[in-house]
Design an enzyme around this catalytic site. Sequence first.
Site, PDB file in Angstrom:
ATOM      1  N   LYS A  39      -5.590 -16.947  12.804  1.00 59.79           N
ATOM      2  CA  LYS A  39      -4.755 -16.897  13.982  1.00 59.79           C
ATOM      3  C   LYS A  39      -3.625 -15.894  13.827  1.00 59.79           C
ATOM      4  CE  LYS A  39      -5.306 -21.910  14.401  1.00 59.79           C
ATOM      5  NZ  LYS A  39      -4.580 -23.185  14.206  1.00 59.79           N
ATOM      6  N   GLY A  40      -3.232 -15.630  12.608  1.00 65.98           N
ATOM      7  CA  GLY A  40      -1.979 -14.928  12.319  1.00 65.98           C
ATOM      8  C   GLY A  40      -1.752 -13.599  13.020  1.00 65.98           C
ATOM      9  N   ASP A  96      -2.744  -9.674   9.970  1.00 65.02           N
ATOM     10  CA  ASP A  96      -1.291  -9.841   9.842  1.00 65.02           C
ATOM     11  C   ASP A  96      -0.786  -9.424   8.471  1.00 65.02           C
ATOM     12  OD1 ASP A  96      -2.531 -11.960   8.577  1.00 65.02           O
ATOM     13  OD2 ASP A  96      -1.439 -13.538   9.620  1.00 65.02           O
ATOM     14  N   ASP A  99      -2.734 -10.140   1.379  1.00 59.75           N
ATOM     15  CA  ASP A  99      -2.180 -10.793   0.192  1.00 59.75           C
ATOM     16  C   ASP A  99      -3.119 -10.516  -0.981  1.00 59.75           C
ATOM     17  OD1 ASP A  99      -0.712 -12.394  -1.487  1.00 59.75           O
ATOM     18  OD2 ASP A  99      -1.250 -14.285  -0.558  1.00 59.75           O
ATOM     19  N   LYS A 127       1.344  -6.904   0.948  1.00 60.24           N
ATOM     20  CA  LYS A 127       2.144  -7.358  -0.198  1.00 60.24           C
ATOM     21  C   LYS A 127       1.899  -6.456  -1.399  1.00 60.24           C
ATOM     22  CE  LYS A 127       2.362 -12.171   1.146  1.00 60.24           C
ATOM     23  NZ  LYS A 127       2.173 -13.579   0.770  1.00 60.24           N
TER      24      LYS A 127
HETATM   25  P1  IMP Z   1      -5.588 -13.183   1.271  1.00 59.92           P
HETATM   26  O1  IMP Z   1      -7.021 -13.565   1.418  1.00 59.92           O
HETATM   27  O2  IMP Z   1      -4.968 -13.747   0.027  1.00 59.92           O
HETATM   28  O3  IMP Z   1      -5.323 -11.706   1.400  1.00 59.92           O
HETATM   29  O4  IMP Z   1      -4.811 -13.951   2.392  1.00 59.92           O
HETATM   30  C1  IMP Z   1      -4.788 -13.510   3.658  1.00 59.92           C
HETATM   31  C2  IMP Z   1      -4.549 -14.618   4.639  1.00 59.92           C
HETATM   32  O5  IMP Z   1      -3.684 -15.641   4.128  1.00 59.92           O
HETATM   33  C3  IMP Z   1      -3.848 -14.010   5.816  1.00 59.92           C
HETATM   34  O6  IMP Z   1      -4.794 -13.831   6.822  1.00 59.92           O
HETATM   35  C4  IMP Z   1      -2.800 -15.014   6.172  1.00 59.92           C
HETATM   36  O7  IMP Z   1      -3.288 -15.831   7.198  1.00 59.92           O
HETATM   37  C5  IMP Z   1      -2.588 -15.855   4.964  1.00 59.92           C
HETATM   38  N1  IMP Z   1      -1.353 -15.455   4.265  1.00 59.92           N
HETATM   39  C6  IMP Z   1      -1.249 -14.758   3.115  1.00 59.92           C
HETATM   40  N2  IMP Z   1       0.025 -14.549   2.775  1.00 59.92           N
HETATM   41  C7  IMP Z   1       0.753 -15.124   3.755  1.00 59.92           C
HETATM   42  C8  IMP Z   1       2.179 -15.227   3.986  1.00 59.92           C
HETATM   43  O8  IMP Z   1       3.024 -14.759   3.225  1.00 59.92           O
HETATM   44  N3  IMP Z   1       2.545 -15.899   5.105  1.00 59.92           N
HETATM   45  C9  IMP Z   1       1.650 -16.447   5.979  1.00 59.92           C
HETATM   46  N4  IMP Z   1       0.332 -16.359   5.800  1.00 59.92           N
HETATM   47  C10 IMP Z   1      -0.119 -15.711   4.701  1.00 59.92           C
HETATM   48 MG    MG Z   2      -4.566 -14.801   8.634  1.00 61.88          MG
END
Ligand code: IMP
Ligand code: MG
Length: 171
Positions: A39-40, A96, A99, A127
Amino acid sequence: MKSKLLFKKGEIKKQVKKLAEKLNKDYDSKNPILVCILKGAFVFLADLIRELRFPVRIDFISVSSYGDATRTSGIVKILKDISFDIEGEDVILIEDVLDTGLTLSYIYDFLSRKNPKSLKICVLLEKEINRTKKIKVDYRGFTIPNKYVIGYGLDFNEKFRNLPDISVMEF
Ligand code: IMP
Ligand code: MG
């Protein structure tokens, strides 16, 4: 809940405009499909598309990634697939925050298998961390420290998406 302001809404607006200008150059005579990761990214998408001057088509994909409130586990499941047939189309993934990159790399591979003509990645926030999964971000709004952020679509336990600024959560 305590948080510390990172980007005020005016700053975000300016950066989104800059991103849109790049997209306007690159997609000048094209008609890409923007795929928003729910959703972000919905707030970012809504602001971004209103700065675009080429004809856009919008689609949504929803995934769940298991893990706790602030961490992804890497096990990703598609909850809602896109509805366009993207074969032979120019596609831009709208996210959004990047990470660990696990979610985005899963979705990237998933969409690649549908044979789009091109597939680019546009993220509002990236990040600064050492990623095991290397991801080539084509359009980036801001680079941020490795902290948990909320607001402008980003949640903590499904809350705070409505906040107009982006802040760092202080646990
Ligand atoms: P990744 O798979 O670790 O890159 O995470 C990505 C997903 O985790 C994003 O689509 C966000 O929805 C959520 N996410 C990661 N870091 C944050 C944050 O700092 N705040 C809010 N949502 C986050
Ligand atoms: Mg997300």
